[in-house]
Motif scaffolding. Sequence first.
Motif, PDB file in Angstrom:
ATOM      1  N   HIS A  65       0.691  -1.087  -0.108  1.00  0.00           N
ATOM      2  CA  HIS A  65      -0.190  -0.006  -0.056  1.00  0.00           C
ATOM      3  C   HIS A  65       0.967   1.144   0.366  1.00  0.00           C
ATOM      4  CE1 HIS A  65      -3.425   2.739   0.920  1.00  0.00           C
ATOM      5  NE2 HIS A  65      -2.410   3.022   1.503  1.00  0.00           N
ATOM      6  N   GLN A  94       0.924   3.956  -2.401  1.00  0.00           N
ATOM      7  CA  GLN A  94       0.713   5.151  -2.468  1.00  0.00           C
ATOM      8  C   GLN A  94       1.319   6.283  -3.698  1.00  0.00           C
ATOM      9  OE1 GLN A  94      -2.024   7.015  -1.078  1.00  0.00           O
ATOM     10  NE2 GLN A  94      -3.074   4.943  -2.024  1.00  0.00           N
ATOM     11  N   ARG A 143      -6.565   6.614  -5.584  1.00  0.00           N
ATOM     12  CA  ARG A 143      -5.868   6.292  -4.655  1.00  0.00           C
ATOM     13  C   ARG A 143      -6.786   6.175  -2.865  1.00  0.00           C
ATOM     14  NH1 ARG A 143      -2.086  10.978  -1.718  1.00  0.00           N
ATOM     15  NH2 ARG A 143      -2.560  12.149  -3.618  1.00  0.00           N
ATOM     16  N   ARG A 144      -7.338   7.027  -3.227  1.00  0.00           N
ATOM     17  CA  ARG A 144      -8.827   6.520  -2.411  1.00  0.00           C
ATOM     18  C   ARG A 144      -9.612   4.757  -1.974  1.00  0.00           C
ATOM     19  NH1 ARG A 144     -10.483  11.238  -3.664  1.00  0.00           N
ATOM     20  NH2 ARG A 144     -11.316  10.675  -5.444  1.00  0.00           N
ATOM     21  N   ALA A 193      -6.864   3.118  -0.650  1.00  0.00           N
ATOM     22  CA  ALA A 193      -6.712   2.850   0.635  1.00  0.00           C
ATOM     23  C   ALA A 193      -7.415   2.184   0.962  1.00  0.00           C
ATOM     24  CB  ALA A 193      -6.792   4.647   1.232  1.00  0.00           C
ATOM     25  N   GLU A 198      -6.932  -1.481   1.356  1.00  0.00           N
ATOM     26  CA  GLU A 198      -6.192  -1.980   2.123  1.00  0.00           C
ATOM     27  C   GLU A 198      -6.579  -1.947   4.075  1.00  0.00           C
ATOM     28  OE1 GLU A 198      -1.780   0.264   4.071  1.00  0.00           O
ATOM     29  OE2 GLU A 198      -3.606   1.028   3.663  1.00  0.00           O
ATOM     30  N   GLU A 199      -7.440  -0.830   4.340  1.00  0.00           N
ATOM     31  CA  GLU A 199      -8.060  -1.410   4.920  1.00  0.00           C
ATOM     32  C   GLU A 199      -9.162  -2.467   5.484  1.00  0.00           C
ATOM     33  OE1 GLU A 199      -9.758  -1.337   8.897  1.00  0.00           O
ATOM     34  OE2 GLU A 199      -8.066   0.828   7.850  1.00  0.00           O
TER      35      GLU A 199
END
Length: 111
Positions: free
Chosen positions: A31, A35, A81-82, A85, A88-89
């Motif tokens: 991640h 990023q 990018r969002r 994220a 990844e979460e």
Amino acid sequence: MAEPWDRSISSGLEREIALALNQIEGVRRLHKETQLDLIRLECYIGTEILRREPQIPVYEDPRLPERDMLRARLLKIGQERRRSAFTEEEKLRDLHNRLLELMNKRSVVEA
């Protein structure tokens, strides 16, 4: 001569815990790299936009469509990018839950 494989439940759980921790670290590393790549791309495109800003005096600038296209690309990168994220979460949440389950099993086995 190789050491015999420890087949105890406790040792098996320790190996699974180590694997879960390794997977968590891998997800975080991937991640972070993703990023950073997206940030580099955004910076590059931002620089290209600045190069296409109209100069004074303002005339019909043939670079305006390119600038608008680059701004649209920046918006798509922001969306990516969002999305990254969020992914990844989700992955980390699953791995943390797995790790907690394994740690609870280990504490039961050792009790």
